[in-house]
Design a protein around this motif. Sequence first.
Motif, mmCIF file in Angstrom:
data_model
loop_
_atom_site.group_PDB
_atom_site.id
_atom_site.type_symbol
_atom_site.label_atom_id
_atom_site.label_comp_id
_atom_site.label_asym_id
_atom_site.label_seq_id
_atom_site.Cartn_x
_atom_site.Cartn_y
_atom_site.Cartn_z
ATOM 1 N N ALA A 1 53.364 53.974 47.209
ATOM 2 C CA ALA A 1 52.968 53.125 46.087
ATOM 3 C C ALA A 1 53.530 53.683 44.789
ATOM 4 O O ALA A 1 53.488 54.889 44.558
ATOM 5 C CB ALA A 1 51.453 53.036 46.002
ATOM 6 N N PRO A 2 54.071 52.833 43.920
ATOM 7 C CA PRO A 2 54.574 53.328 42.631
ATOM 8 C C PRO A 2 53.429 53.685 41.688
ATOM 9 O O PRO A 2 52.326 53.147 41.807
ATOM 10 C CB PRO A 2 55.378 52.136 42.103
ATOM 11 C CG PRO A 2 54.678 50.948 42.689
ATOM 12 C CD PRO A 2 54.236 51.380 44.060
ATOM 13 N N ILE A 3 53.704 54.568 40.758
ATOM 14 C CA ILE A 3 52.762 54.856 39.681
ATOM 15 C C ILE A 3 52.921 53.756 38.633
ATOM 16 O O ILE A 3 54.034 53.489 38.168
ATOM 17 C CB ILE A 3 53.033 56.234 39.065
ATOM 18 C CG1 ILE A 3 52.837 57.330 40.121
ATOM 19 C CG2 ILE A 3 52.130 56.476 37.864
ATOM 20 C CD1 ILE A 3 53.253 58.704 39.645
ATOM 21 N N ILE A 4 51.828 53.116 38.270
ATOM 22 C CA ILE A 4 51.907 51.982 37.341
ATOM 23 C C ILE A 4 51.915 52.525 35.913
ATOM 24 O O ILE A 4 50.879 52.650 35.244
ATOM 25 C CB ILE A 4 50.732 51.004 37.575
ATOM 26 C CG1 ILE A 4 50.675 50.573 39.038
ATOM 27 C CG2 ILE A 4 50.883 49.782 36.663
ATOM 28 C CD1 ILE A 4 51.955 49.928 39.547
ATOM 29 N N ASP A 5 53.116 52.865 35.448
ATOM 30 C CA ASP A 5 53.259 53.464 34.119
ATOM 31 C C ASP A 5 54.358 52.806 33.288
ATOM 32 O O ASP A 5 54.638 53.228 32.170
ATOM 33 C CB ASP A 5 53.532 54.960 34.234
ATOM 34 C CG ASP A 5 54.747 55.291 35.089
ATOM 35 O OD1 ASP A 5 55.472 54.358 35.493
ATOM 36 O OD2 ASP A 5 54.957 56.488 35.369
ATOM 37 N N GLY A 6 55.015 51.778 33.843
ATOM 38 C CA GLY A 6 56.061 51.085 33.105
ATOM 39 C C GLY A 6 57.409 51.758 33.140
ATOM 40 O O GLY A 6 58.360 51.252 32.542
#
Length: 238
Positions: free
Chosen positions: A26-31
């Motif tokens: 899962a990606p880190i949701i940080d933009g």
Amino acid sequence: DDIRTYPRAVVTLESDCLMVPQTATAPIIDGVGDGPWSGVAAVPMLIWNMSNTTSAQPTSAADLSAGFKAMYDATNFYLFVDVNDSVVDTTYSDYQGDGIEVYFDGDYSHGDKYDGINDNQIRITAADVALADTQSSLPVPGMKFKVLRTASGYRIEAAIPLAELQIYPSDDPTPLLDAGGNPIPGTGIAPGNVIGFEMQINDDDGGGRQTLLRWHSDDNGSWGNPSLFGQARLLRSK
């Protein structure tokens, strides 16, 4: 006993069907858009000349251009959008302001009206607002997103729960074969792995929206007509 064998449903894919890979991480949701996003190709958004609304042609790529990436896992649909926008205006928190809109039809029922089940329009603005004044949306509790301003515009990264979108990926079946032993197109695709999908950018350079960018349709009726959405196929990892 009366035993009948019914043919497996055939899903006809459109020529621009978006292929959405499955991710084990899962990606880190940080933009930022790093990590598992590095292996996902960006899809350009090139349609600006719209019917059912006025949309001005961008004067340059710096004025307005965008691409997006999509992937999914067992829990979420992930989206990363990179927007070049020389004037980011956060005056409006609805469709008049800078931001993105993403559309889902979880079972690809493809009706001409929102069905109140899994037809969904989600708006995230550059002002860090989600689902603002969106009458055609269903609530999406548990959605996470991040807006990151950049030197050339902004980026938006989001994780949207599959359960709330009522998207249920399954293992693709083995394709059926014709008399010559060749796979029959569409018979190796689980119907639940094809959804309705659309991506849109709203651009306001001051005073309200001047330009839309789209991935699939040049008809601005998607806010009320899911049959205008494109297709996305959820690819299963082998």
